[in-house]
Design a protein around this motif. Structure first.
Motif, PDB file in Angstrom:
ATOM      1  N   TYR A   4       0.864  -1.182   0.000  1.00 33.17           N
ATOM      2  CA  TYR A   4       0.000   0.000   0.000  1.00 33.17           C
ATOM      3  C   TYR A   4       0.902   1.234   0.000  1.00 33.17           C
ATOM      4  O   TYR A   4       2.065   1.182   0.411  1.00 33.17           O
ATOM      5  N   ASN A   5       0.361   2.344  -0.454  1.00 32.02           N
ATOM      6  CA  ASN A   5       1.115   3.593  -0.483  1.00 32.02           C
ATOM      7  C   ASN A   5       0.838   4.408   0.772  1.00 32.02           C
ATOM      8  O   ASN A   5      -0.318   4.594   1.168  1.00 32.02           O
ATOM      9  N   GLY A  10       3.552   8.718   0.218  1.00 35.13           N
ATOM     10  CA  GLY A  10       3.309   7.968  -1.006  1.00 35.13           C
ATOM     11  C   GLY A  10       4.202   6.762  -1.203  1.00 35.13           C
ATOM     12  O   GLY A  10       4.072   6.047  -2.197  1.00 35.13           O
ATOM     13  N   PHE A  11       5.115   6.491  -0.262  1.00 31.97           N
ATOM     14  CA  PHE A  11       6.046   5.364  -0.394  1.00 31.97           C
ATOM     15  C   PHE A  11       5.273   4.044  -0.327  1.00 31.97           C
ATOM     16  O   PHE A  11       4.347   3.880   0.446  1.00 31.97           O
ATOM     17  N   HIS A  17       2.999  -3.794   7.236  1.00 36.08           N
ATOM     18  CA  HIS A  17       3.686  -2.750   7.995  1.00 36.08           C
ATOM     19  C   HIS A  17       2.703  -1.774   8.626  1.00 36.08           C
ATOM     20  O   HIS A  17       1.781  -1.290   7.971  1.00 36.08           O
ATOM     21  N   THR A  18       2.925  -1.451   9.892  1.00 38.20           N
ATOM     22  CA  THR A  18       2.068  -0.477  10.577  1.00 38.20           C
ATOM     23  C   THR A  18       2.655   0.927  10.524  1.00 38.20           C
ATOM     24  O   THR A  18       1.975   1.892  10.868  1.00 38.20           O
ATOM     25  N   LYS A  22       9.728   4.638   4.932  1.00 35.59           N
ATOM     26  CA  LYS A  22      10.465   5.823   4.505  1.00 35.59           C
ATOM     27  C   LYS A  22      10.313   6.981   5.484  1.00 35.59           C
ATOM     28  O   LYS A  22      11.303   7.485   6.026  1.00 35.59           O
ATOM     29  N   CYS A  23       9.063   7.412   5.736  1.00 33.27           N
ATOM     30  CA  CYS A  23       8.870   8.596   6.590  1.00 33.27           C
ATOM     31  C   CYS A  23       8.658   8.246   8.060  1.00 33.27           C
ATOM     32  O   CYS A  23       8.605   9.134   8.913  1.00 33.27           O
TER      33      CYS A  23
END
Length: 389
Positions: A4-5, A10-11, A17-18, A22-23
């Motif tokens: 999912y993005n 938008g990564f 993943h919760t 990236k951010c």
């Protein structure tokens, strides 16, 4: 692999993943917050991740609400351009948005602040992306709420409740072992889990593998399991508490852990009290992780203890059923064989009678010999019945 993005940057992230890789922000795009009308207290939060989600009472459902008024796979949510849309299957009980009933099989948008009534639960949806009109304080509060919504302790608690709610309906020990393996994989994020039945032979405890599964809950089929035998031995020798060897570089691993590159191991000893009041080991659930060195979440030991106690309690119940079914199957097998032997004697007598009727032989000694053979066969059957009952 499904992904999912991240709604913030938008990564593209793996679906499990919760937090964004990236951010590092919470991956939840929104959350349902309980209004306190049903079984859950006011303010209880369920995160909504930016992907297709299923709400229901089953442990496999993404938005888990384990109550009697919520069905398994009760409804579905799709995330489209920043908005969640609900679809209610035709066979699901009526749900309401803002007091208006939802038409079955029709997608309906859930806007920020919409209230969803499903079962006894009344839930308000809050989106975390905010708007340009929000103040800095409001946006900061939304970020805090987004982080609060992704609470692994709450998630584990819901899975334990769902496990306790559904395990009572299972009628054999294999199904309970399988369900417990599924649950431990869901609440620990480990790579694989194995269930073993412990059998006492003389003074020795021996393990018999029941089922093994990967993190995606698919069954592992292999002849030799690359698990930490030394840790299994420790659990067999010490039948007490949950054993956890966490992924910590400062901890010296056992030889078998090093050989198989195992970083984290959990063992749940399943125990009952025997007639003498002593603790007796009846099974073990083993789970491990080989790739990650991330420590297990804090507070997980309490959840594992709860899972261990619930599993042990219901295993005792189903083990008694298993024994009863085994006895019943033995009786079925015995009586089937008994009937087959009696049918053979009856067919032999019928054949003899036919020979007498058509007069194929005038030698009475032949028929006398057949009667003697049948008599001996009946005596052997009668003796067999006496010895077994």
């Amino acid at each position: 692999m499904e992904s999912y993005n991240c709604f913030s940057c938008g990564f593209s992230n793996p679906i499990a993943h919760t937090h964004c890789a990236k951010c590092k922000k919470s991956a939840a795009a929104a959350a349902f917050i309980s209004n306190g009308t049903g079984s859950f207290p006011e303010g209880f939060i369920w995160p909504l991740f930016p992907r297709a989600l299923v709400l229901g009472a089953a442990p496999a459902d993404d938005i888990l609400i384990p109550t009697n008024k919520i069905h398994d796979q009760h409804c579905r949510f799709d995330y489209v351009k920043g908005v969640f849309y609900i679809t209610l299957p035709k066979n699901s009980p009526t749900a309401f948005i803002g007091g208006q009933s939802i038409r079955p099989n029709m997608k309906q948008a859930l806007n920020n602040g919409s209230t969803l009534k499903i079962g006894d639960e009344e839930l308000t949806i809050t989106y975390f992306n905010g708007t340009e009109t929000f103040s800095e304080v409001q946006n900061f509060q939304l970020k805090q709420l987004a982080e609060k919504s992704v609470n692994p302790t709450v998630c584990r608690l819901l899975h334990i409740i769902a496990f306790k709610r559904e395990v009572i309906n299972l009628t054999n020990s294999t199904d309970i072992y399988s369900f417990a393996v599924d649950t431990i994989l869901r609440i620990t994020d480990l790579d694989r889990a194995y269930a073993f039945q412990v059998i006492t032979e003389g003074d020795e405890l021996k393990v018999k593998e029941v089922i093994a599964k990967d993190s995606d809950l698919s069954i592992i089929e292999e002849e030799e399991f690359s698990i930490s035998r030394s840790i299994m031995t420790q659990v067999l020798e010490n039948q007490g508490a949950v054993f956890i060897q966490d992924a910590d570089k400062e901890v010296t691993s056992t030889v078998s852990m090093a050989n198989f590159n195992i970083k984290t191991v959990i063992c749940l000893p399943l125990t009952v009290k025997n007639e003498q009041g002593e603790r007796e080991l009846i099974g073990i659930i083993y789970a491990d992780k080989t790739l990650s060195t991330t420590p297990l979440p804090s507070g997980i030991s309490a959840s594992l203890q709860s899972l261990r106690k619930i599993t042990s309690h219901h295993l005792v119940r189903t083990m008694q059923n298993d024994e009863a079914n085994s006895d019943l199957n033995s009786f079925k097998h015995y009586f089937t064989n008994l009937k087959d032997e009696m049918d053979k004697i009856r067919n032999y007598l019928d054949d003899t009678s036919q020979h007498i009727v058509v007069g194929t032989s005038t030698d009475t000694s032949v028929f006398q010999e057949r009667i003697t053979e049948c008599n001996e066969a009946l005596k052997m059957l009668a003796e067999n019945v006496k010895q077994n009952f």
